[in-house]
Design a protein around this motif. Sequence first.
Motif, PDB file in Angstrom:
ATOM      1  N   ASP A   6       0.758  -1.360   0.128  1.00 56.91           N
ATOM      2  CA  ASP A   6       0.143   0.020  -0.044  1.00 56.91           C
ATOM      3  C   ASP A   6       0.858   1.198  -0.003  1.00 56.91           C
ATOM      4  OD1 ASP A   6      -2.243   1.375  -0.009  1.00 56.91           O
ATOM      5  OD2 ASP A   6      -2.558   1.641   2.274  1.00 56.91           O
ATOM      6  N   HIS A   7       2.067   0.990  -0.279  1.00 55.48           N
ATOM      7  CA  HIS A   7       3.038   2.226  -0.321  1.00 55.48           C
ATOM      8  C   HIS A   7       3.548   2.392  -1.633  1.00 55.48           C
ATOM      9  CE1 HIS A   7       3.029   2.660   4.119  1.00 55.48           C
ATOM     10  NE2 HIS A   7       3.865   3.558   3.967  1.00 55.48           N
ATOM     11  N   PRO A   8       3.785   3.765  -2.225  1.00 50.67           N
ATOM     12  CA  PRO A   8       4.035   3.929  -3.561  1.00 50.67           C
ATOM     13  C   PRO A   8       5.529   3.127  -3.646  1.00 50.67           C
ATOM     14  CG  PRO A   8       3.983   5.870  -2.486  1.00 50.67           C
ATOM     15  CD  PRO A   8       3.409   4.873  -1.495  1.00 50.67           C
ATOM     16  N   LYS A   9       5.897   2.694  -4.861  1.00 47.42           N
ATOM     17  CA  LYS A   9       7.392   2.388  -4.918  1.00 47.42           C
ATOM     18  C   LYS A   9       8.222   3.076  -5.805  1.00 47.42           C
ATOM     19  CE  LYS A   9       5.915  -2.306  -3.427  1.00 47.42           C
ATOM     20  NZ  LYS A   9       4.404  -2.107  -3.450  1.00 47.42           N
ATOM     21  N   GLU A  10       9.300   3.385  -5.462  1.00 48.05           N
ATOM     22  CA  GLU A  10      10.502   3.802  -6.171  1.00 48.05           C
ATOM     23  C   GLU A  10      10.664   2.731  -7.229  1.00 48.05           C
ATOM     24  OE1 GLU A  10      12.126   6.180  -8.213  1.00 48.05           O
ATOM     25  OE2 GLU A  10      11.986   7.029  -6.209  1.00 48.05           O
ATOM     26  N   GLU A  11      10.967   3.014  -8.652  1.00 49.00           N
ATOM     27  CA  GLU A  11      11.294   1.877  -9.541  1.00 49.00           C
ATOM     28  C   GLU A  11      12.734   1.553  -9.716  1.00 49.00           C
ATOM     29  OE1 GLU A  11       8.928   2.642 -13.249  1.00 49.00           O
ATOM     30  OE2 GLU A  11       7.278   2.564 -12.312  1.00 49.00           O
ATOM     31  N   CYS A  12      13.755   2.484  -9.460  1.00 49.16           N
ATOM     32  CA  CYS A  12      14.949   2.261  -9.942  1.00 49.16           C
ATOM     33  C   CYS A  12      15.895   3.052  -9.048  1.00 49.16           C
ATOM     34  CB  CYS A  12      15.273   2.303 -11.288  1.00 49.16           C
ATOM     35  SG  CYS A  12      14.260   1.204 -12.392  1.00 49.16           S
ATOM     36  N   GLY A  13      17.186   2.569  -8.715  1.00 47.93           N
ATOM     37  CA  GLY A  13      18.259   3.302  -8.500  1.00 47.93           C
ATOM     38  C   GLY A  13      19.308   3.249  -9.495  1.00 47.93           C
ATOM     39  N   VAL A  14      20.094   4.341  -9.889  1.00 52.55           N
ATOM     40  CA  VAL A  14      21.092   4.041 -10.887  1.00 52.55           C
ATOM     41  C   VAL A  14      22.381   4.631 -10.293  1.00 52.55           C
ATOM     42  CG1 VAL A  14      19.831   4.176 -12.876  1.00 52.55           C
ATOM     43  CG2 VAL A  14      20.732   6.365 -11.963  1.00 52.55           C
ATOM     44  N   HIS A  37      17.147   0.594  -1.576  1.00 49.73           N
ATOM     45  CA  HIS A  37      15.694   0.882  -1.232  1.00 49.73           C
ATOM     46  C   HIS A  37      15.205   1.226  -2.616  1.00 49.73           C
ATOM     47  CE1 HIS A  37      18.042   4.587  -1.180  1.00 49.73           C
ATOM     48  NE2 HIS A  37      17.051   5.052  -1.353  1.00 49.73           N
ATOM     49  N   ARG A  38      15.576   1.618  -3.552  1.00 52.63           N
ATOM     50  CA  ARG A  38      14.886   1.957  -4.731  1.00 52.63           C
ATOM     51  C   ARG A  38      14.593   0.958  -5.579  1.00 52.63           C
ATOM     52  NH1 ARG A  38      15.534   7.877  -5.157  1.00 52.63           N
ATOM     53  NH2 ARG A  38      14.875   7.692  -7.414  1.00 52.63           N
ATOM     54  N   GLY A  39      14.929  -0.222  -5.249  1.00 51.89           N
ATOM     55  CA  GLY A  39      14.400  -1.428  -6.132  1.00 51.89           C
ATOM     56  C   GLY A  39      15.028  -2.868  -5.673  1.00 51.89           C
ATOM     57  N   GLN A  40      14.115  -3.850  -5.390  1.00 52.48           N
ATOM     58  CA  GLN A  40      14.790  -4.818  -4.937  1.00 52.48           C
ATOM     59  C   GLN A  40      14.707  -6.157  -5.760  1.00 52.48           C
ATOM     60  OE1 GLN A  40      12.168  -3.486  -2.642  1.00 52.48           O
ATOM     61  NE2 GLN A  40      13.722  -1.797  -2.345  1.00 52.48           N
ATOM     62  N   GLU A  41      14.150  -5.907  -6.899  1.00 50.37           N
ATOM     63  CA  GLU A  41      13.851  -7.289  -7.545  1.00 50.37           C
ATOM     64  C   GLU A  41      14.858  -7.728  -8.761  1.00 50.37           C
ATOM     65  OE1 GLU A  41       9.038  -7.086  -7.538  1.00 50.37           O
ATOM     66  OE2 GLU A  41      10.032  -7.520  -9.405  1.00 50.37           O
ATOM     67  N   SER A  42      15.688  -6.610  -9.185  1.00 49.23           N
ATOM     68  CA  SER A  42      16.996  -7.062  -9.833  1.00 49.23           C
ATOM     69  C   SER A  42      18.042  -6.053  -9.886  1.00 49.23           C
ATOM     70  CB  SER A  42      16.583  -7.419 -11.226  1.00 49.23           C
ATOM     71  OG  SER A  42      16.350  -5.963 -11.931  1.00 49.23           O
ATOM     72  N   GLY A  81      25.694   0.825 -12.538  1.00 45.71           N
ATOM     73  CA  GLY A  81      25.066   0.064 -11.863  1.00 45.71           C
ATOM     74  C   GLY A  81      23.444   0.223 -11.562  1.00 45.71           C
ATOM     75  N   HIS A  82      22.466  -0.771 -11.411  1.00 45.65           N
ATOM     76  CA  HIS A  82      21.340  -0.360 -11.200  1.00 45.65           C
ATOM     77  C   HIS A  82      20.583  -1.375 -10.161  1.00 45.65           C
ATOM     78  CE1 HIS A  82      17.035  -0.375 -13.205  1.00 45.65           C
ATOM     79  NE2 HIS A  82      17.362   0.833 -13.292  1.00 45.65           N
ATOM     80  N   THR A  83      19.596  -0.756  -9.545  1.00 46.84           N
ATOM     81  CA  THR A  83      18.615  -1.589  -8.906  1.00 46.84           C
ATOM     82  C   THR A  83      17.347  -1.397  -9.333  1.00 46.84           C
ATOM     83  OG1 THR A  83      18.346   0.234  -6.919  1.00 46.84           O
ATOM     84  CG2 THR A  83      20.158  -1.620  -6.717  1.00 46.84           C
ATOM     85  N   ARG A  84      16.436  -2.662  -9.430  1.00 44.21           N
ATOM     86  CA  ARG A  84      15.179  -2.224 -10.141  1.00 44.21           C
ATOM     87  C   ARG A  84      14.151  -2.901  -9.363  1.00 44.21           C
ATOM     88  NH1 ARG A  84      12.001  -4.704 -14.440  1.00 44.21           N
ATOM     89  NH2 ARG A  84      10.983  -3.158 -15.663  1.00 44.21           N
ATOM     90  N   TYR A  85      13.199  -2.050  -9.285  1.00 44.55           N
ATOM     91  CA  TYR A  85      11.646  -2.450  -8.972  1.00 44.55           C
ATOM     92  C   TYR A  85      10.785  -2.509 -10.090  1.00 44.55           C
ATOM     93  CZ  TYR A  85       6.988  -2.691  -7.358  1.00 44.55           C
ATOM     94  OH  TYR A  85       5.732  -3.319  -7.231  1.00 44.55           O
ATOM     95  N   SER A  86      10.303  -3.647 -10.388  1.00 43.30           N
ATOM     96  CA  SER A  86       9.587  -3.611 -11.803  1.00 43.30           C
ATOM     97  C   SER A  86       7.960  -3.449 -11.623  1.00 43.30           C
ATOM     98  CB  SER A  86       9.759  -5.116 -12.575  1.00 43.30           C
ATOM     99  OG  SER A  86       8.901  -6.073 -11.892  1.00 43.30           O
ATOM    100  N   THR A  87       7.480  -2.859 -12.542  1.00 47.10           N
ATOM    101  CA  THR A  87       5.978  -2.480 -12.419  1.00 47.10           C
ATOM    102  C   THR A  87       5.355  -2.994 -13.518  1.00 47.10           C
ATOM    103  OG1 THR A  87       6.345  -0.661 -13.578  1.00 47.10           O
ATOM    104  CG2 THR A  87       6.228  -0.451 -11.220  1.00 47.10           C
ATOM    105  N   THR A  88       5.801  -3.304 -14.772  1.00 47.30           N
ATOM    106  CA  THR A  88       5.520  -3.757 -15.782  1.00 47.30           C
ATOM    107  C   THR A  88       5.208  -5.198 -16.339  1.00 47.30           C
ATOM    108  OG1 THR A  88       7.239  -3.058 -17.210  1.00 47.30           O
ATOM    109  CG2 THR A  88       5.817  -1.480 -16.661  1.00 47.30           C
ATOM    110  N   GLY A  89       4.659  -5.966 -16.016  1.00 46.80           N
ATOM    111  CA  GLY A  89       4.741  -7.460 -16.410  1.00 46.80           C
ATOM    112  C   GLY A  89       6.048  -8.005 -16.399  1.00 46.80           C
ATOM    113  N   ALA A  90       6.959  -7.550 -15.941  1.00 44.78           N
ATOM    114  CA  ALA A  90       8.271  -7.696 -16.251  1.00 44.78           C
ATOM    115  C   ALA A  90       9.197  -8.015 -15.273  1.00 44.78           C
ATOM    116  CB  ALA A  90       8.563  -6.690 -17.232  1.00 44.78           C
ATOM    117  N   SER A  91       8.875  -8.561 -14.204  1.00 41.58           N
ATOM    118  CA  SER A  91       9.709  -8.859 -13.183  1.00 41.58           C
ATOM    119  C   SER A  91      10.662 -10.279 -13.759  1.00 41.58           C
ATOM    120  CB  SER A  91       9.047  -9.205 -11.832  1.00 41.58           C
ATOM    121  OG  SER A  91      10.062  -9.368 -10.918  1.00 41.58           O
TER     122      SER A  91
END
Length: 488
Positions: A6-14, A37-42, A81-91
Amino acid sequence: MLGSGDHPKEECGVLGVYAPDREAARLAFFGLFALQHRGQESAGIAVANGHRVRMHKDMGLVSHVFNEDVLRVMDGDMAIGHTRYSTTGASVLRNAQPVFCQSLVGDIAVAHNGNLINTRELRAELEDEGEVFDSSSDSEIIARLVVRNIQHGPEEAVKTAMRRLRGAYSCTVLTPKTLIGFRDPHGIRPLVVGRLEHGGAVIASETCAFGPLDAQFERELAPGEMVIVGHDGIRYAQGAPSPRPAMCLFEFIYFARPDSQMYGRLLYSVRERMGENLASEYPIDADIVVPVPDSGIPAALGYSRRSGIPYREGMTKSRYIHRTFIQPDQPMRELGVRMKLTPLVEHIQGKRIILVDDSIVRATTTTQIVKLMFEAGAKEVHVRITAPPITHPCFYGIDMASRGELAAARMTVKEIERHLGATSLGYLSIDGAVQATGRDRDHFCLACFNGDYPIAVPSDVEARRSEKRQDVGQLAAVASAQRSLFDE
Ligand code: SF4
């Protein structure tokens, strides 16, 4: 930061690092930790050694993706480098970043934070011209636009790409010999530059990445500006004209780490001031001020200071559970909140509490927390929120909800108060939030609070976003069902 569904999520850190005579990939690894913290999926790192660009990326946290064996072979003094939180079908791995593109004149890698709003037309145009995409991410569009002009040199290639892009983008680009950072003409997502002590530079989404690298903050990249880092030094150039700055106000309220600085201010202090303003706008007689950990803490301290009502922790947060969205059904969501937050009954029992949190999106989590407080014996629960009511979705890189899901788009404040089961509810005003930053309204994107989008959003984009969100929800449900409740 509760970090719930229920919290908004940042999509990425670069990130970008140039470290002469050092292993840039290793430094990027530590920098990415700070941006987790800006993305934990990849997570991913690309490294350049003057001749070629190599990359490693995978699904998972930075600490899962990289180990000594991986880093040992990533030689070179430049890295992104990149950390990602995905929002689009695409984790999925193919959408993890950095994006890597090969060309006859050299390889490039791109890391992107933000969201383009002219993705469809750019993609169609590039496909018509023969490009074949490997992923569904808009970041690959940026990479392909850059690589198409790379024969004119990296700086010109980025400038040419910037002229075509519309939307939010803070990026780092790596070629075999050059590192570039650039920011969209409104500067919606942050990007900062620092200097390494023994020479070299760091480019990062937030200043919190500088600490682990022992880098000194140099400055924020201005909207539309680029920084070009090479073996001959560091230069700045205007990549595209800036009509006006429109930095995301939510970075100040919630997304960015409290130890980061933006617009020259420590975000912890900005959030304390938001709490003070909230106390002025919505005073109430109560016994204690209680933060929702961790993101509500500075604002609760500010509220307490301004109101004179004692600050007291009212719940503890488990450090080892990162999600409340475990299963898509309501009973499991409630369990998720209870697994994460444990009330300190002795502090709460019989008390009139002021509960301070950063934002309400759908109102599901806040409802559970209010319930938890009453069950622990609170006499009154007065909810105070530092984000103004969120009435519109974000199209610039934040995953919050489609408009129909937003509590404040569907209900009045009084109705939300009843929905939460709270004794009272008060949201900080837009002016109160902006004032705390030390800048005026003209410096911010406020679109999710007032619908005034600094870059016009094509009418078909929201419809497509809603469809994608449904796809993601289904994928997330499948993925979650395959995961133990205690995996994280
Ligand atoms: S719409 Fe809201 S979350 Fe999105 S960039 Fe603007 S202020 Fe930030």
